[in-house]
Motif scaffolding. Structure first.
Motif, PDB file in Angstrom:
ATOM      1  N   LYS A   1      74.642  42.559  52.918  1.00 47.93           N
ATOM      2  CA  LYS A   1      73.634  42.223  53.915  1.00 47.93           C
ATOM      3  C   LYS A   1      74.329  41.929  55.252  1.00 47.93           C
ATOM      4  O   LYS A   1      75.348  41.233  55.286  1.00 47.93           O
TER       5      LYS A   1
ATOM      6  N   ILE B   1      74.236  39.834  58.501  1.00 49.31           N
ATOM      7  CA  ILE B   1      73.561  38.648  59.073  1.00 49.31           C
ATOM      8  C   ILE B   1      74.048  38.494  60.509  1.00 49.31           C
ATOM      9  O   ILE B   1      75.251  38.301  60.745  1.00 49.31           O
ATOM     10  N   ASP B   2      73.128  38.613  61.460  1.00 50.79           N
ATOM     11  CA  ASP B   2      73.534  38.578  62.871  1.00 50.79           C
ATOM     12  C   ASP B   2      73.852  37.141  63.285  1.00 50.79           C
ATOM     13  O   ASP B   2      73.009  36.245  63.148  1.00 50.79           O
ATOM     14  N   SER B   3      75.055  36.926  63.801  1.00 49.22           N
ATOM     15  CA  SER B   3      75.478  35.579  64.202  1.00 49.22           C
ATOM     16  C   SER B   3      74.596  35.013  65.312  1.00 49.22           C
ATOM     17  O   SER B   3      74.497  33.796  65.474  1.00 49.22           O
TER      18      SER B   3
ATOM     19  N   ASP C   1      71.572  34.860  65.180  1.00 57.14           N
ATOM     20  CA  ASP C   1      70.473  34.134  64.528  1.00 57.14           C
ATOM     21  C   ASP C   1      70.927  32.893  63.768  1.00 57.14           C
ATOM     22  O   ASP C   1      70.091  32.133  63.286  1.00 57.14           O
ATOM     23  N   VAL C   2      72.252  32.700  63.639  1.00 57.89           N
ATOM     24  CA  VAL C   2      72.696  31.579  62.787  1.00 57.89           C
ATOM     25  C   VAL C   2      73.795  30.698  63.398  1.00 57.89           C
ATOM     26  O   VAL C   2      74.121  29.652  62.842  1.00 57.89           O
TER      27      VAL C   2
ATOM     28  N   ILE D   1      73.083  28.993  58.501  1.00 56.98           N
ATOM     29  CA  ILE D   1      73.903  29.914  57.690  1.00 56.98           C
ATOM     30  C   ILE D   1      73.606  29.697  56.216  1.00 56.98           C
ATOM     31  O   ILE D   1      73.409  30.648  55.459  1.00 56.98           O
TER      32      ILE D   1
ATOM     33  N   ALA E   1      70.448  31.316  55.375  1.00 50.67           N
ATOM     34  CA  ALA E   1      70.505  32.795  55.456  1.00 50.67           C
ATOM     35  C   ALA E   1      71.220  33.423  54.254  1.00 50.67           C
ATOM     36  O   ALA E   1      70.923  34.563  53.886  1.00 50.67           O
ATOM     37  N   VAL E   2      72.166  32.689  53.653  1.00 51.40           N
ATOM     38  CA  VAL E   2      72.915  33.297  52.528  1.00 51.40           C
ATOM     39  C   VAL E   2      72.304  32.954  51.166  1.00 51.40           C
ATOM     40  O   VAL E   2      72.786  33.437  50.135  1.00 51.40           O
TER      41      VAL E   2
ATOM     42  N   VAL F   1      71.852  35.523  48.450  1.00 54.28           N
ATOM     43  CA  VAL F   1      72.480  36.785  48.889  1.00 54.28           C
ATOM     44  C   VAL F   1      73.800  36.984  48.135  1.00 54.28           C
ATOM     45  O   VAL F   1      74.625  36.071  48.052  1.00 54.28           O
TER      46      VAL F   1
ATOM     47  N   ALA G   1      77.556  39.207  52.048  1.00 59.28           N
ATOM     48  CA  ALA G   1      77.048  39.324  53.421  1.00 59.28           C
ATOM     49  C   ALA G   1      78.198  39.504  54.403  1.00 59.28           C
ATOM     50  O   ALA G   1      79.331  39.061  54.148  1.00 59.28           O
TER      51      ALA G   1
ATOM     52  N   PHE H   1      79.144  38.952  58.517  1.00 56.61           N
ATOM     53  CA  PHE H   1      78.768  38.336  59.794  1.00 56.61           C
ATOM     54  C   PHE H   1      79.685  38.872  60.893  1.00 56.61           C
ATOM     55  O   PHE H   1      80.901  38.948  60.684  1.00 56.61           O
TER      56      PHE H   1
END
Ligand code: ADP
Ligand code: ASP
Ligand code: MG
Length: 440
Positions: free
Chosen positions: A130, A132-134, A136-137, A155, A158-159, A162, A165, A167
């Motif tokens: 996945k 995960i755009d930093s 957003d976190v 974070i 978000a994980v 998951v 992932a 980042f």
């Protein structure tokens, strides 16, 4: 299950081949669940890092309103990586979207951040992980500092659930809602942040050397590898120029006692270096752990008779610097003398003159002199506090190499000895001290 966070630096992400090596490392250990990546770095001597290509894009953007020409090189780097990896990814659309957003945002930080964004998108695709755009976190506060609480919460949610992932390193979101980067080399900090947020058992920092070396391998051939380093030693050495790891990267992991291990992507079987809290650290038996050096400091030397008995003298000098918004690196002092060591970049042009005038007006010194183009060499090691004669050995080595010490400062914890030399003597001084202390 214990889990590992792995950060891969620019050389590890440089092209399709190196990215395949990264994939192999991640797949060889199921604990390696969360990955943080840098932008593609240099593929060969003389090559240009993607982040530098992106700063050139921003220069063109400022000048012409778009960055078509400079962005062509960025496009080419990423298109050829995807081709080499032979993955099904519509990189052209992602690049088109990126270029449009660059032109719309017109921000230096946003532009620079796209190297990490694009390499993380590709790595996520390669791993089937996945993305995960930093943005957003990872959050910054109004004063520019990391908003740790908000970031760690974001974070970890978000994980949740998951499996794997990826980042992008180097950036997050500022208090104004816009993308904001750390300083150069900042993906190391991003890796530490993710490690802290997921409570990793270890933060693996994968780079192009087999660990933290006793001094810069670009100055000394085959320096000794340091097996163990304390967080404090790391902080001293990296701040003073050992830029294998960003000096700010210890803060997120130190609070949670998460060890950092430096490993070589191109020699994964090599042991590397473990950076540990002092309570878990077993010294190598060396008095000195490492040596590092950094150029471009400015030293202001102040003399005044009876300085030692004039109450508040040092405070008055420091108040001038505070008024000018300049931070102080070191303050070596004697009975009637003191020096302040400043980063030359902070006191460019009229700023230095204003500081000198301020000190003259507020403290009436007998003599005030400025020394520019000074390099600081730091010799670091917990072992120095229980051993005699390290400074004598350093000064002997410097005298034999015909290097004049312009300034000396020893921290009260005896963790470091700092000497100031002329910029042009920096490398020679490091090499001479290394030979004396490590014999190689
Ligand atoms: P990455 O792109 O993986 O983040 P960096 O270029 O930031 O890698 O850091 C690795 C480089 O740091 C090494 O290639 C080496 O030239 C340099 N370096 C400087 N000082 C040291 C040191 N004391 N030990 C190891 N490497 C060092
Ligand atoms: N790509 C960024 C830089 O070149 C951040 C990093 O590599 O850590 O500084
Ligand atoms: Mg780096």
């Amino acid at each position: 299950m214990t889990l590992k966070v792995c950060k891969f630096g620019g050389t590890s992400m440089a092209d399709g081949n190196t990215m395949q090596a990264v994939k192999k490392i991640i797949q060889s250990d199921e604990k390696r669940k969360f990955v943080v990546v840098s932008a593609p770095g240099k593929r060969f001597n003389g090559d240009i890092k993607v982040t530098d290509l992106l700063y050139a894009c921003y220069d063109e953007l400022k000048e012409k309103g778009d960055c078509k020409q400079a962005f062509a090189s960025v496009r080419q780097r990423f298109e050829s990586i995807v081709k080499e990896l032979n993955i099904q990814m519509d990189i052209k659309s992602v690049l088109d979207e990126t270029e449009q957003r660059l032109n719309a945002e017109k921000s230096s930080d946003f532009t620079a951040s796209r190297g990490e964004y694009l390499s993380a998108r590709i790595m996520a695709e390669l791993l089937g992980a996945k993305f995960i755009d930093s943005e957003d976190v990872v959050f910054f506060k109004r004063d520019g500092q990391l908003d740790g609480e908000k970031t760690y919460r974001a974070i970890s949610s978000a994980v949740n659930g998951v499996e794997k992932a990826v980042f992008p390193g180097f950036y997050g979101k500022g208090a104004d809602g816009k993308v904001k980067t750390f300083s150069r080399g900042g993906s190391d900090i991003s890796g530490a942040i993710v490690a802290r947020a997921v409570n990793a058992s270890v933060y693996e920092n994968w780079t192009d050397v087999s660990g933290f070396l006793a001094c810069d391998p670009r100055i000394v051939q085959n320096p000794k590898r340091i097996k163990n380093l304390s967080y404090k030693e790391l902080r001293e050495l990296s701040y003073m120029g050992a830029n294998v790891l960003h000096s700010e990267s210890i803060f997120p992991v130190r609070k949670a006692n998460i060890p950092i291990v430096i490993k070589n992507t191109f020699r994964p079987e090599d042991e590397g270096t473990a950076i540990l809290p002092i309570s878990q650290y077993t010294p190598d038996g060396n008095v000195v752990t490492g040596i590092a050096g950094k150029k471009n400091f400015t030293v202001i030397l102040i003399e005044k008779n009876h300085m030692n008995t004039e109450i508040g003298y040092v405070r008055k000098v420091l108040s001038v610097l505070e008024r000018e918004g300049v931070s102080v690196e070191h303050i070596p002092s004697g009975i009637d003398t003191m020096s302040v060591v400043l980063d030359s970049e902070e006191v460019q042009g009229y700023k230095l003159e204003q500081i000198i005038e301020g000190i003259k007006n507020d403290t009436e010194p007998d003599v005030i002199r400025v020394m520019e183009n000074v390099a600081l060499i730091a010799t670091v090691g917990h072992g120095m506090s229980s051993s005699i004669g390290t400074s004598a050995r350093l000064f002997k080595a410097m005298a034999e190499a015909n290097i004049n010490a312009k300034m000396i400062d020893q921290g009260s914890s005896e963790l470091n000895i700092i000497v100031g030399v002329r910029n042009e003597d920096c490398e020679k001084c490091i090499a001479a001290c290394d030979l004396e202390l490590f014999g190689c």
